[in-house]
Design a protein around this motif. Structure first.
Motif, mmCIF file in Angstrom:
data_model
loop_
_atom_site.group_PDB
_atom_site.id
_atom_site.type_symbol
_atom_site.label_atom_id
_atom_site.label_comp_id
_atom_site.label_asym_id
_atom_site.label_seq_id
_atom_site.Cartn_x
_atom_site.Cartn_y
_atom_site.Cartn_z
ATOM 1 N N ALA A 29 0.831 -1.207 0.000
ATOM 2 C CA ALA A 29 0.000 0.000 0.000
ATOM 3 C C ALA A 29 0.866 1.258 0.000
ATOM 4 C CB ALA A 29 -0.934 0.003 1.208
ATOM 5 N N VAL A 30 1.961 1.230 0.745
ATOM 6 C CA VAL A 30 2.869 2.386 0.773
ATOM 7 C C VAL A 30 3.494 2.592 -0.604
ATOM 8 C CG1 VAL A 30 5.055 3.249 1.722
ATOM 9 C CG2 VAL A 30 3.347 2.248 3.244
ATOM 10 N N ILE A 31 3.901 1.496 -1.228
ATOM 11 C CA ILE A 31 4.560 1.579 -2.533
ATOM 12 C C ILE A 31 3.593 2.056 -3.621
ATOM 13 C CG2 ILE A 31 5.653 0.210 -4.359
ATOM 14 C CD1 ILE A 31 6.808 -1.556 -2.047
ATOM 15 N N SER A 32 2.363 1.553 -3.589
ATOM 16 C CA SER A 32 1.409 1.865 -4.661
ATOM 17 C C SER A 32 0.498 3.047 -4.345
ATOM 18 C CB SER A 32 0.538 0.638 -4.954
ATOM 19 O OG SER A 32 -0.225 0.297 -3.808
ATOM 20 N N GLY A 33 0.522 3.526 -3.125
ATOM 21 C CA GLY A 33 -0.396 4.576 -2.698
ATOM 22 C C GLY A 33 -0.015 5.961 -3.181
ATOM 23 N N GLY A 34 -0.835 6.919 -2.772
ATOM 24 C CA GLY A 34 -0.538 8.312 -3.079
ATOM 25 C C GLY A 34 -1.535 8.992 -3.996
ATOM 26 N N ARG A 35 -2.412 8.209 -4.625
ATOM 27 C CA ARG A 35 -3.368 8.831 -5.550
ATOM 28 C C ARG A 35 -4.798 8.506 -5.151
ATOM 29 N NH1 ARG A 35 -1.544 6.909 -11.159
ATOM 30 N NH2 ARG A 35 -0.933 5.119 -9.943
ATOM 31 N N PHE A 36 -5.661 9.474 -5.338
ATOM 32 C CA PHE A 36 -7.094 9.330 -5.122
ATOM 33 C C PHE A 36 -7.442 9.052 -3.652
ATOM 34 C CE2 PHE A 36 -5.931 7.302 -9.237
ATOM 35 C CZ PHE A 36 -6.244 8.378 -10.055
ATOM 36 N N PRO A 37 -7.373 10.079 -2.792
ATOM 37 C CA PRO A 37 -7.726 9.898 -1.377
ATOM 38 C C PRO A 37 -9.129 9.307 -1.222
ATOM 39 C CG PRO A 37 -6.774 12.067 -1.736
ATOM 40 C CD PRO A 37 -6.979 11.456 -3.090
ATOM 41 N N ILE A 38 -9.247 8.341 -0.356
ATOM 42 C CA ILE A 38 -10.527 7.657 -0.160
ATOM 43 C C ILE A 38 -11.581 8.623 0.367
ATOM 44 C CG2 ILE A 38 -11.692 5.877 1.215
ATOM 45 C CD1 ILE A 38 -9.087 4.212 0.905
ATOM 46 N N ASP A 39 -11.177 9.540 1.256
ATOM 47 C CA ASP A 39 -12.158 10.476 1.803
ATOM 48 C C ASP A 39 -12.412 11.682 0.886
ATOM 49 O OD1 ASP A 39 -9.974 12.173 2.153
ATOM 50 O OD2 ASP A 39 -10.054 12.122 4.340
ATOM 51 N N GLN A 40 -11.746 11.730 -0.258
ATOM 52 C CA GLN A 40 -11.901 12.791 -1.255
ATOM 53 C C GLN A 40 -11.699 14.193 -0.659
ATOM 54 O OE1 GLN A 40 -15.636 12.193 -3.286
ATOM 55 N NE2 GLN A 40 -15.170 10.063 -3.711
ATOM 56 N N GLY A 41 -10.878 14.276 0.377
ATOM 57 C CA GLY A 41 -10.581 15.557 1.001
ATOM 58 C C GLY A 41 -11.676 16.086 1.905
ATOM 59 N N LYS A 42 -12.689 15.284 2.189
ATOM 60 C CA LYS A 42 -13.827 15.759 2.981
ATOM 61 C C LYS A 42 -13.463 15.879 4.461
ATOM 62 C CE LYS A 42 -17.242 14.171 -0.264
ATOM 63 N NZ LYS A 42 -18.243 13.211 -0.610
ATOM 64 N N ILE A 43 -14.126 16.821 5.096
ATOM 65 C CA ILE A 43 -13.898 17.133 6.501
ATOM 66 C C ILE A 43 -15.024 16.529 7.342
ATOM 67 C CG2 ILE A 43 -13.608 19.017 8.174
ATOM 68 C CD1 ILE A 43 -11.394 18.923 6.054
ATOM 69 N N HIS A 44 -14.662 15.930 8.454
ATOM 70 C CA HIS A 44 -15.629 15.369 9.402
ATOM 71 C C HIS A 44 -16.244 16.508 10.214
ATOM 72 C CE1 HIS A 44 -16.915 12.906 12.921
ATOM 73 N NE2 HIS A 44 -17.076 11.964 12.012
ATOM 74 N N SER A 45 -17.302 16.232 10.945
ATOM 75 C CA SER A 45 -17.973 17.274 11.739
ATOM 76 C C SER A 45 -17.067 17.864 12.823
ATOM 77 C CB SER A 45 -19.239 16.704 12.384
ATOM 78 O OG SER A 45 -18.911 15.620 13.240
ATOM 79 N N ASP A 46 -15.964 17.187 13.160
ATOM 80 C CA ASP A 46 -15.047 17.724 14.168
ATOM 81 C C ASP A 46 -14.031 18.702 13.574
ATOM 82 O OD1 ASP A 46 -13.253 16.065 12.815
ATOM 83 O OD2 ASP A 46 -12.929 14.712 14.505
ATOM 84 N N GLY A 47 -14.111 18.951 12.268
ATOM 85 C CA GLY A 47 -13.223 19.910 11.623
ATOM 86 C C GLY A 47 -11.944 19.314 11.061
ATOM 87 N N ASN A 48 -11.747 18.016 11.214
ATOM 88 C CA ASN A 48 -10.557 17.336 10.686
ATOM 89 C C ASN A 48 -10.947 16.438 9.515
ATOM 90 O OD1 ASN A 48 -8.595 18.265 12.669
ATOM 91 N ND2 ASN A 48 -9.766 17.039 14.118
ATOM 92 N N ARG A 49 -9.946 16.104 8.701
ATOM 93 C CA ARG A 49 -10.193 15.174 7.586
ATOM 94 C C ARG A 49 -10.759 13.865 8.115
ATOM 95 N NH1 ARG A 49 -6.888 15.650 2.905
ATOM 96 N NH2 ARG A 49 -7.711 13.627 2.306
ATOM 97 N N ILE A 50 -11.543 13.202 7.298
ATOM 98 C CA ILE A 50 -12.113 11.913 7.703
ATOM 99 C C ILE A 50 -11.000 10.881 7.862
ATOM 100 C CG2 ILE A 50 -13.633 10.019 7.015
ATOM 101 C CD1 ILE A 50 -15.372 12.177 5.599
ATOM 102 N N LEU A 51 -10.150 10.741 6.846
ATOM 103 C CA LEU A 51 -9.032 9.803 6.902
ATOM 104 C C LEU A 51 -7.689 10.496 6.678
ATOM 105 C CD1 LEU A 51 -10.495 6.813 4.838
ATOM 106 C CD2 LEU A 51 -10.318 6.989 7.318
ATOM 107 N N GLY A 52 -7.632 11.393 5.740
ATOM 108 C CA GLY A 52 -6.392 12.085 5.414
ATOM 109 C C GLY A 52 -5.821 11.626 4.091
ATOM 110 N N ASP A 53 -4.774 12.326 3.642
ATOM 111 C CA ASP A 53 -4.161 12.039 2.345
ATOM 112 C C ASP A 53 -3.447 10.698 2.278
ATOM 113 O OD1 ASP A 53 -4.994 14.346 1.065
ATOM 114 O OD2 ASP A 53 -3.257 15.500 1.762
ATOM 115 N N GLY A 54 -3.128 10.111 3.425
ATOM 116 C CA GLY A 54 -2.379 8.854 3.432
ATOM 117 C C GLY A 54 -3.198 7.624 3.086
ATOM 118 N N LYS A 55 -4.500 7.749 3.066
ATOM 119 C CA LYS A 55 -5.365 6.606 2.749
ATOM 120 C C LYS A 55 -5.972 6.829 1.374
ATOM 121 C CE LYS A 55 -4.259 5.131 6.657
ATOM 122 N NZ LYS A 55 -2.828 5.029 6.551
ATOM 123 N N THR A 56 -5.444 6.119 0.387
ATOM 124 C CA THR A 56 -5.843 6.340 -1.000
ATOM 125 C C THR A 56 -6.379 5.061 -1.631
ATOM 126 O OG1 THR A 56 -3.646 5.797 -1.863
ATOM 127 C CG2 THR A 56 -4.052 8.106 -1.260
#
Length: 194
Positions: A29-56
């Protein structure tokens, strides 16, 4: 599978062998990752990303595929290795539905990592921040949970066979996790050594 007939070193090897699709899916996953964030950049109700850029999506697909490939190679070409080192038959490991078990281990490890990421974002931890217990056991916990849900007899046949497999898994996982992360950091594919 009766692991009581094996030495501690053999049990260690068996546990590592069985969990290899889960352990290595994160590396893929580290080697192949980096594109297309799973959370699509969306913010959770707490003001932080749902997952972040590391989960693609590229990491999830590449990691799961890589873990399944490792399991396939083990299942089809590893019999002489496991027979020599653990004095047992490779086919005993994977049960009646080997591709399902291998897929659950590979995908479960990545789902566990994503779940940990979700909780780390809720705790206001940034990508790469330490959360020692969560970081070391998230992927193994979810991989085992999925096998428990979809094939409890397979899981019971080896991990609950006495104390040795579970103890070995709990001790070996943090050591391997830290070691692999240090290597990834040194060769430049990880941003932090944990």
């Amino acid at each position: 599978m009766n692991l009581e007939e094996h030495s501690f070193i053999q049990v260690l090897f068996i546990v590592l062998w069985i969990m290899m699709p889960a352990y290595l899916s994160n590396t893929f996953a580290v080697i192949s990752g980096g594109r297309f964030p799973i959370d699509q950049g969306k913010i959770h109700s707490d003001g932080n990303r749902i997952l972040g850029d590391g989960k693609t999506w590229s990491g999830l697909i590449g990691g799961t595929t890589g873990g399944i490939l490792i399991g396939y190679l083990q299942m089809n070409y590893g019999n002489s290795i496991i027979n020599t080192l653990a004095n047992t038959n490779n086919y005993d490991f994977w049960g009646e539905n080997p591709i399902i078990i291998i897929s659950l281990l590979a995908f479960g490890a990545l789902l566990g990592d994503m779940t940990a990421s979700f909780f780390k974002r809720r705790s206001k931890l940034n990508r790469g921040d330490k959360s020692p217990l969560l970081d070391m056991f998230d992927f193994i916990g979810m991989a085992l949970f999925l096998t428990l849900v979809f094939d409890p007899l397979w899981l019971k046949s080896w991990i609950l066979d006495g104390y040795a497999p579970l103890f070995t898994l709990l001790v070996a996982t943090p050591i391997l996790h830290r070691g692999v992360n240090i290597i990834g950091y040194k060769i430049g594919i990880k941003n932090e050594p944990w």
